[in-house]
Design a protein around this motif. Sequence first.
Motif, PDB file in Angstrom:
ATOM      1  N   LEU A  22       0.836  -1.213   0.000  1.00  0.00           N
ATOM      2  CA  LEU A  22       0.000   0.000   0.000  1.00  0.00           C
ATOM      3  C   LEU A  22       0.871   1.264   0.000  1.00  0.00           C
ATOM      4  N   ALA A  23       1.887   1.273   0.861  1.00  0.00           N
ATOM      5  CA  ALA A  23       2.759   2.460   0.928  1.00  0.00           C
ATOM      6  C   ALA A  23       3.470   2.665  -0.403  1.00  0.00           C
ATOM      7  N   GLY A  24       3.869   1.577  -1.035  1.00  0.00           N
ATOM      8  CA  GLY A  24       4.561   1.673  -2.331  1.00  0.00           C
ATOM      9  C   GLY A  24       3.653   2.264  -3.396  1.00  0.00           C
ATOM     10  N   ALA A  25       2.382   1.851  -3.383  1.00  0.00           N
ATOM     11  CA  ALA A  25       1.439   2.369  -4.381  1.00  0.00           C
ATOM     12  C   ALA A  25       1.173   3.858  -4.134  1.00  0.00           C
ATOM     13  N   ILE A  26       1.048   4.241  -2.868  1.00  0.00           N
ATOM     14  CA  ILE A  26       0.811   5.662  -2.540  1.00  0.00           C
ATOM     15  C   ILE A  26       2.027   6.495  -2.938  1.00  0.00           C
ATOM     16  N   LYS A  27       3.198   5.961  -2.633  1.00  0.00           N
ATOM     17  CA  LYS A  27       4.426   6.684  -2.990  1.00  0.00           C
ATOM     18  C   LYS A  27       4.528   6.868  -4.506  1.00  0.00           C
ATOM     19  N   SER A  28       4.214   5.827  -5.251  1.00  0.00           N
ATOM     20  CA  SER A  28       4.396   5.968  -6.703  1.00  0.00           C
ATOM     21  C   SER A  28       3.401   6.975  -7.288  1.00  0.00           C
ATOM     22  N   GLU A  29       2.262   7.166  -6.649  1.00  0.00           N
ATOM     23  CA  GLU A  29       1.263   8.123  -7.164  1.00  0.00           C
ATOM     24  C   GLU A  29       1.469   9.545  -6.641  1.00  0.00           C
ATOM     25  N   LEU A  30       1.916   9.665  -5.386  1.00  0.00           N
ATOM     26  CA  LEU A  30       1.849  10.994  -4.743  1.00  0.00           C
ATOM     27  C   LEU A  30       3.200  11.585  -4.333  1.00  0.00           C
ATOM     28  N   ASP A  31       4.279  10.853  -4.536  1.00  0.00           N
ATOM     29  CA  ASP A  31       5.587  11.391  -4.166  1.00  0.00           C
ATOM     30  C   ASP A  31       5.848  12.684  -4.943  1.00  0.00           C
ATOM     31  N   GLY A  32       6.327  13.696  -4.241  1.00  0.00           N
ATOM     32  CA  GLY A  32       6.713  14.940  -4.902  1.00  0.00           C
ATOM     33  C   GLY A  32       5.587  15.938  -5.088  1.00  0.00           C
ATOM     34  N   LEU A  33       4.397  15.594  -4.604  1.00  0.00           N
ATOM     35  CA  LEU A  33       3.250  16.513  -4.718  1.00  0.00           C
ATOM     36  C   LEU A  33       3.585  17.830  -4.006  1.00  0.00           C
ATOM     37  N   SER A  34       3.385  18.949  -4.692  1.00  0.00           N
ATOM     38  CA  SER A  34       3.779  20.200  -4.033  1.00  0.00           C
ATOM     39  C   SER A  34       2.593  20.910  -3.380  1.00  0.00           C
ATOM     40  N   ALA A  51       9.043   3.036   6.735  1.00  0.00           N
ATOM     41  CA  ALA A  51       9.985   4.174   6.761  1.00  0.00           C
ATOM     42  C   ALA A  51      11.109   3.936   5.760  1.00  0.00           C
ATOM     43  N   ASP A  52      11.620   2.724   5.713  1.00  0.00           N
ATOM     44  CA  ASP A  52      12.716   2.426   4.772  1.00  0.00           C
ATOM     45  C   ASP A  52      12.238   2.591   3.327  1.00  0.00           C
ATOM     46  N   LEU A  53      11.015   2.156   3.077  1.00  0.00           N
ATOM     47  CA  LEU A  53      10.474   2.267   1.718  1.00  0.00           C
ATOM     48  C   LEU A  53      10.252   3.738   1.315  1.00  0.00           C
ATOM     49  N   LEU A  54       9.855   4.552   2.298  1.00  0.00           N
ATOM     50  CA  LEU A  54       9.545   5.962   1.995  1.00  0.00           C
ATOM     51  C   LEU A  54      10.784   6.857   1.994  1.00  0.00           C
ATOM     52  N   ALA A  55      11.925   6.326   2.444  1.00  0.00           N
ATOM     53  CA  ALA A  55      13.134   7.162   2.579  1.00  0.00           C
ATOM     54  C   ALA A  55      13.407   7.916   1.289  1.00  0.00           C
ATOM     55  N   ILE A  59       6.556  11.534   1.092  1.00  0.00           N
ATOM     56  CA  ILE A  59       5.457  10.972   1.897  1.00  0.00           C
ATOM     57  C   ILE A  59       5.913  10.875   3.350  1.00  0.00           C
ATOM     58  N   LEU A  60       5.094  11.411   4.242  1.00  0.00           N
ATOM     59  CA  LEU A  60       5.448  11.465   5.665  1.00  0.00           C
ATOM     60  C   LEU A  60       4.915  10.235   6.394  1.00  0.00           C
ATOM     61  N   LEU A  61       5.578   9.928   7.527  1.00  0.00           N
ATOM     62  CA  LEU A  61       5.200   8.738   8.286  1.00  0.00           C
ATOM     63  C   LEU A  61       4.769   9.137   9.699  1.00  0.00           C
ATOM     64  N   GLY A  62       3.671   8.554  10.158  1.00  0.00           N
ATOM     65  CA  GLY A  62       3.202   8.842  11.520  1.00  0.00           C
ATOM     66  C   GLY A  62       2.760   7.568  12.221  1.00  0.00           C
ATOM     67  N   ALA A  63       2.661   7.663  13.543  1.00  0.00           N
ATOM     68  CA  ALA A  63       2.139   6.552  14.346  1.00  0.00           C
ATOM     69  C   ALA A  63       0.727   6.906  14.791  1.00  0.00           C
ATOM     70  N   SER A 242      -8.545   4.688  -3.525  1.00  0.00           N
ATOM     71  CA  SER A 242      -9.455   5.662  -2.905  1.00  0.00           C
ATOM     72  C   SER A 242      -8.684   6.771  -2.183  1.00  0.00           C
ATOM     73  N   PHE A 243      -7.564   6.428  -1.555  1.00  0.00           N
ATOM     74  CA  PHE A 243      -6.784   7.466  -0.869  1.00  0.00           C
ATOM     75  C   PHE A 243      -6.215   8.459  -1.895  1.00  0.00           C
ATOM     76  N   VAL A 244      -5.654   7.924  -2.955  1.00  0.00           N
ATOM     77  CA  VAL A 244      -5.067   8.798  -3.989  1.00  0.00           C
ATOM     78  C   VAL A 244      -6.153   9.655  -4.636  1.00  0.00           C
ATOM     79  N   GLU A 245      -7.338   9.066  -4.852  1.00  0.00           N
ATOM     80  CA  GLU A 245      -8.439   9.853  -5.452  1.00  0.00           C
ATOM     81  C   GLU A 245      -8.880  10.976  -4.529  1.00  0.00           C
ATOM     82  N   ILE A 246      -8.917  10.713  -3.216  1.00  0.00           N
ATOM     83  CA  ILE A 246      -9.280  11.784  -2.277  1.00  0.00           C
ATOM     84  C   ILE A 246      -8.316  12.963  -2.463  1.00  0.00           C
ATOM     85  N   VAL A 247      -7.031  12.637  -2.529  1.00  0.00           N
ATOM     86  CA  VAL A 247      -6.024  13.698  -2.695  1.00  0.00           C
ATOM     87  C   VAL A 247      -6.227  14.388  -4.046  1.00  0.00           C
TER      88      VAL A 247
END
Length: 252
Positions: A22-34, A51-55, A59-63, A242-247
């Motif tokens: 899921l994180a990989g798919a979000i990163k490939s769609e939304l990385d670099g969004l300004s 975190a390692d995948l998003l380095a 894309i920010l990481l939270g708990a 759905s997450f990417v579409e919301i954005v």
Amino acid sequence: MPKPLFAGNWKLHKTVSEALELAGAIKSELDGLSEADVLICPPFTALKPVADLLAGSSILLGAQDFFWEDSGAYTGEVSAPLLKDVGCSHVIIGHSERREYFKETDEMINLKLKAALAAGLTPILCVGESLEKREHHVTKEFLSKQLTEDLKGVDREAAEGMVIAYEPIWAIGTGKTATPEIAGETQAFIRTLLADRFDRDLAEGMRIIYGGSAKPDNARALLAHPDVNGFLVGGASLKADSFVEIVRFSLL
Ligand code: PEP
């Protein structure tokens, strides 16, 4: 107006391999969004691999939660420094599910808020009324009390940059989204509370995001209100589409 924040709260979902997918798919769609910040909050067990995948990405990481002490004999707990250590920049505090199922009080939430700020984590403080409170027309009184107690002893400098999530309990996971009028009016009220508690400048710069059955088809109208500065998304953040579409639909 603050830059919008789109945050996904994955709750108790996703194994490590599912989280990476899921994180990989979000990163490939939304990385670099300004135009907006994008944050994902996987369960604890997936934080480090995600975190390692998003380095190196935007894309920010939270708990989703933590305990207010930094270390000690607190079996089963995770602290703010440990979250920072695995690459978290944000943490959700006071989600209504924590308040209800785990009996978190405003006093505990206040301790967590101060511990997150002291550790340099950006807290996303969740507030919101029950259906009963809304129907009895005591939403404003309730939110005012909740914010006063949760923010006790937090000074202006520390508060700068924190995020408030308005999450009406009746809208969380129910499919019943607040209308843009209800969300906007309530969030404008929260901003006046913040202006009274801190000052106008801080209140105007603070992100107040909306949570409660946000979906691709209602996000744009909600974000059009100047007091809605993004979303905390539960169910719809569990699928990349759905997450990417919301954005994307919000920013069209
Ligand atoms: C949430 O739990 O923070 C939330 C907003 O959930 P949902 O989007 O599923 O209503």
